[in-house]
Design a protein around this motif. Structure first.
Motif, PDB file in Angstrom:
ATOM      1  N   LYS A 288       5.639  32.705 -50.807  1.00 44.27           N
ATOM      2  CA  LYS A 288       4.668  31.810 -49.641  1.00 44.27           C
ATOM      3  C   LYS A 288       3.481  31.328 -50.203  1.00 44.27           C
ATOM      4  O   LYS A 288       3.074  30.259 -50.003  1.00 44.27           O
ATOM      5  N   GLY A 289       2.708  32.252 -51.067  1.00 46.46           N
ATOM      6  CA  GLY A 289       1.280  32.094 -51.577  1.00 46.46           C
ATOM      7  C   GLY A 289       1.225  30.886 -52.518  1.00 46.46           C
ATOM      8  O   GLY A 289       0.535  29.822 -52.380  1.00 46.46           O
ATOM      9  N   ILE A 290       2.573  30.697 -53.153  1.00 43.48           N
ATOM     10  CA  ILE A 290       2.740  29.753 -54.192  1.00 43.48           C
ATOM     11  C   ILE A 290       2.542  28.474 -53.553  1.00 43.48           C
ATOM     12  O   ILE A 290       2.167  27.500 -53.898  1.00 43.48           O
ATOM     13  N   ILE A 291       3.561  28.379 -52.466  1.00 46.06           N
ATOM     14  CA  ILE A 291       3.625  26.851 -51.845  1.00 46.06           C
ATOM     15  C   ILE A 291       2.571  26.770 -51.125  1.00 46.06           C
ATOM     16  O   ILE A 291       2.059  25.410 -51.039  1.00 46.06           O
ATOM     17  N   ILE A 292       1.722  27.707 -50.150  1.00 49.12           N
ATOM     18  CA  ILE A 292       0.745  27.296 -49.408  1.00 49.12           C
ATOM     19  C   ILE A 292      -0.604  27.029 -50.317  1.00 49.12           C
ATOM     20  O   ILE A 292      -1.588  26.078 -50.109  1.00 49.12           O
ATOM     21  N   GLY A 293      -0.604  27.880 -51.340  1.00 49.36           N
ATOM     22  CA  GLY A 293      -1.951  27.721 -52.125  1.00 49.36           C
ATOM     23  C   GLY A 293      -3.090  28.209 -51.906  1.00 49.36           C
ATOM     24  O   GLY A 293      -3.300  28.516 -50.659  1.00 49.36           O
ATOM     25  N   PRO A 294      -4.223  28.506 -52.753  1.00 51.39           N
ATOM     26  CA  PRO A 294      -5.500  28.920 -52.078  1.00 51.39           C
ATOM     27  C   PRO A 294      -6.086  28.165 -51.111  1.00 51.39           C
ATOM     28  O   PRO A 294      -6.159  26.927 -51.235  1.00 51.39           O
ATOM     29  N   LYS A 297      -4.392  24.710 -49.781  1.00 54.98           N
ATOM     30  CA  LYS A 297      -4.704  23.636 -50.292  1.00 54.98           C
ATOM     31  C   LYS A 297      -3.498  22.850 -50.850  1.00 54.98           C
ATOM     32  O   LYS A 297      -3.146  21.399 -50.802  1.00 54.98           O
ATOM     33  N   ARG A 298      -2.386  23.771 -51.591  1.00 50.48           N
ATOM     34  CA  ARG A 298      -1.242  23.198 -52.050  1.00 50.48           C
ATOM     35  C   ARG A 298      -0.583  22.607 -50.701  1.00 50.48           C
ATOM     36  O   ARG A 298       0.066  21.431 -51.225  1.00 50.48           O
ATOM     37  N   LEU A 299      -0.333  23.298 -49.905  1.00 49.90           N
ATOM     38  CA  LEU A 299       0.463  22.633 -48.670  1.00 49.90           C
ATOM     39  C   LEU A 299       0.124  21.376 -48.162  1.00 49.90           C
ATOM     40  O   LEU A 299       0.689  20.384 -47.768  1.00 49.90           O
ATOM     41  N   LYS A 300      -1.294  21.456 -48.064  1.00 52.77           N
ATOM     42  CA  LYS A 300      -1.933  20.193 -47.761  1.00 52.77           C
ATOM     43  C   LYS A 300      -1.799  19.093 -48.343  1.00 52.77           C
ATOM     44  O   LYS A 300      -1.371  17.856 -48.130  1.00 52.77           O
ATOM     45  N   ASP A 301      -1.761  19.183 -50.002  1.00 47.74           N
ATOM     46  CA  ASP A 301      -1.442  18.113 -50.815  1.00 47.74           C
ATOM     47  C   ASP A 301       0.069  17.702 -50.775  1.00 47.74           C
ATOM     48  O   ASP A 301       0.422  16.541 -50.665  1.00 47.74           O
ATOM     49  N   VAL A 302       0.925  18.724 -50.517  1.00 46.82           N
ATOM     50  CA  VAL A 302       2.364  18.536 -50.421  1.00 46.82           C
ATOM     51  C   VAL A 302       2.478  17.537 -48.864  1.00 46.82           C
ATOM     52  O   VAL A 302       3.043  16.438 -49.013  1.00 46.82           O
ATOM     53  N   GLY A 303       1.862  17.749 -47.998  1.00 46.50           N
ATOM     54  CA  GLY A 303       1.738  16.854 -46.735  1.00 46.50           C
ATOM     55  C   GLY A 303       1.353  15.478 -46.964  1.00 46.50           C
ATOM     56  O   GLY A 303       1.939  14.547 -46.890  1.00 46.50           O
ATOM     57  N   THR A 304       0.037  15.534 -47.845  1.00 48.06           N
ATOM     58  CA  THR A 304      -0.647  14.157 -47.975  1.00 48.06           C
ATOM     59  C   THR A 304       0.404  13.133 -48.894  1.00 48.06           C
ATOM     60  O   THR A 304       0.782  12.042 -48.519  1.00 48.06           O
ATOM     61  N   LYS A 305       0.922  14.002 -49.958  1.00 44.55           N
ATOM     62  CA  LYS A 305       1.584  13.185 -50.800  1.00 44.55           C
ATOM     63  C   LYS A 305       3.140  12.617 -50.128  1.00 44.55           C
ATOM     64  O   LYS A 305       3.767  11.622 -50.138  1.00 44.55           O
ATOM     65  N   LEU A 320       2.593  14.479 -40.028  1.00 42.20           N
ATOM     66  CA  LEU A 320       3.453  15.527 -40.446  1.00 42.20           C
ATOM     67  C   LEU A 320       2.942  16.778 -40.336  1.00 42.20           C
ATOM     68  O   LEU A 320       1.762  17.182 -40.676  1.00 42.20           O
ATOM     69  N   ASP A 321       3.610  17.499 -39.789  1.00 43.06           N
ATOM     70  CA  ASP A 321       3.512  18.899 -39.296  1.00 43.06           C
ATOM     71  C   ASP A 321       4.350  19.904 -40.211  1.00 43.06           C
ATOM     72  O   ASP A 321       5.701  20.185 -39.809  1.00 43.06           O
ATOM     73  N   LEU A 322       3.958  20.599 -41.239  1.00 44.06           N
ATOM     74  CA  LEU A 322       4.559  21.583 -42.204  1.00 44.06           C
ATOM     75  C   LEU A 322       4.364  22.902 -41.896  1.00 44.06           C
ATOM     76  O   LEU A 322       3.380  23.330 -41.790  1.00 44.06           O
ATOM     77  N   HIS A 323       5.499  23.651 -41.682  1.00 42.44           N
ATOM     78  CA  HIS A 323       5.351  25.079 -41.783  1.00 42.44           C
ATOM     79  C   HIS A 323       6.086  25.688 -42.877  1.00 42.44           C
ATOM     80  O   HIS A 323       7.402  25.191 -43.079  1.00 42.44           O
ATOM     81  N   VAL A 324       5.626  26.703 -43.594  1.00 42.97           N
ATOM     82  CA  VAL A 324       6.313  27.567 -44.569  1.00 42.97           C
ATOM     83  C   VAL A 324       7.207  28.887 -43.835  1.00 42.97           C
ATOM     84  O   VAL A 324       6.564  29.468 -43.289  1.00 42.97           O
TER      85      VAL A 324
END
Length: 342
Positions: A288-294, A297-305, A320-324
């Protein structure tokens, strides 16, 4: 007067019938070991991003179809996952999908990268192909921009010799560089002339496949690029963005399910907004931490991209509403596989 006006119509009808008879349409799929350039080739032929591309093996899950519209033919590309020796229930299912697809298409293109020697994985696939008697098979040497002409010639000879050894003949052997073609952004793959070296090669591939298709009127309306349900394509785009940069996790650990896509209510007609709610499923809480990031930030980048790609695909602004979420060992659980669309 009536009789006179009837004649030209009959001629027009006959001409139209002749044109329809000459038109061909059918299905082709590209096979090859993971990372052989299958998705990139699909995108270059169709001229738009439809199959996800990643330099990690085994990332194309769903059968993504790209549609190449030509004056004389319509080529529907079925993108299958790579065939490999299965380690999990998901692996076995993916292999079953591959074999089923092979049995149903009109042409099979075997992709082999120009910069890699023919390996056991390639031989395993070509041996399977040799067992499919009636379907014409084309050998496509991909990534030709990475090698010199001597290495390319050796690869062409090697792939030809392998078919001889297995007792069948390739309908065609063709070298392509889909990457060069993709850089010729926006050109129609069926256009002749102009363009760079790669565009010509990809267009040549389309020219070679078209005559191998059965005679048929177009199977899809002009303008359709894929018949994947939009939700599946959106899920693929999110999954591709989620895979980027995750080098220490297998791509298999990520599945994406779009729960709903709804137009936002009370929006003026000239300013629509599409709400998309999606879940990114992983196998273990530690991922979970790997996908979400510190700090997320990572999940936000995934959402933006992925949002940029989704907006380009659907032609409308998107929220876009993303949940892990954790779906424990989903690859090995038949019930969860079904729920996640396999």
């Amino acid at each position: 007067m009536g009789a006179m006006s009837a004649r030209p119509n009959t001629e027009a009808a006959a001409r139209q019938a002749e044109n329809t008879a000459a038109h061909r349409a059918g299905f082709a799929c590209f096979v090859g070991r993971p990372n052989a350039g299958k998705s990139t080739l699909t995108n270059a032929l169709v001229g738009q991003k439809v199959a996800i591309t990643s330099n990690r093996p085994q990332t194309t899950r769903h059968t993504v179809r790209g549609i190449v519209h030509r004056d004389d033919a319509q080529l529907i590309l079925v993108d299958t996952p790579g065939l490999h020796k299965p380690r999990t229930l998901l692996g076995e299912r993916l292999n079953d999908i591959v074999r089923t697809t092979w049995a149903e298409v009109d042409v099979i293109g075997f992709c082999l990268p120009a910069d890699q020697k023919l390996g056991p994985g390639d031989k395993f696939i070509v041996k399977e192909l040799a067992g499919i008697k009636k379907t014409p098979k084309i050998a496509i040497i991909t990534k030709t921009d990475l090698v010199d002409s001597k290495a390319l010639a050796e690869q062409l000879l090697a792939v030809s010799a392998l078919a001889d050894e297995l007792g069948f003949e390739w309908a065609e052997i063709v070298p392509v560089s889909a990457v060069t073609a993709e850089q010729e952004a926006g050109r129609n793959p069926s256009d002749k002339g102009g363009g760079g070296r790669g565009d010509g090669q990809v267009s040549l591939l389309s020219d070679l496949i078209a005559p191998l298709l059965p005679e048929s009127p177009p199977l899809y309306p002009e303008g359709d690029l894929t018949d994947e349900p939009e939700m599946v394509m959106v899920a693929e785009l999110i999954r591709e963005a989620a895979l980027e940069g995750v080098r220490d996790e297998l791509p298999h650990s990520i599945a994406v399910v779009v729960e709903e896509m709804l137009p936002r209510e009370d929006r003026p007609a000239d300013k629509p907004l599409l709400d998309i709610h999606a879940n990114v499923y992983i196998e273990r809480p530690s991922q979970k931490g790997i996908i979400i990031g510190p700090k997320g930030k990572r999940l936000k980048d995934v959402g933006t991209k992925s949002r940029k790609h989704i907006e380009a695909l659907l032609g409308t602004p998107v929220f876009l509403d993303l949940h892990v979420k954790v779906a424990k060992d989903w690859q090995r659980d038949p019930k969860q596989l079904r729920k996640l669309g396999f």
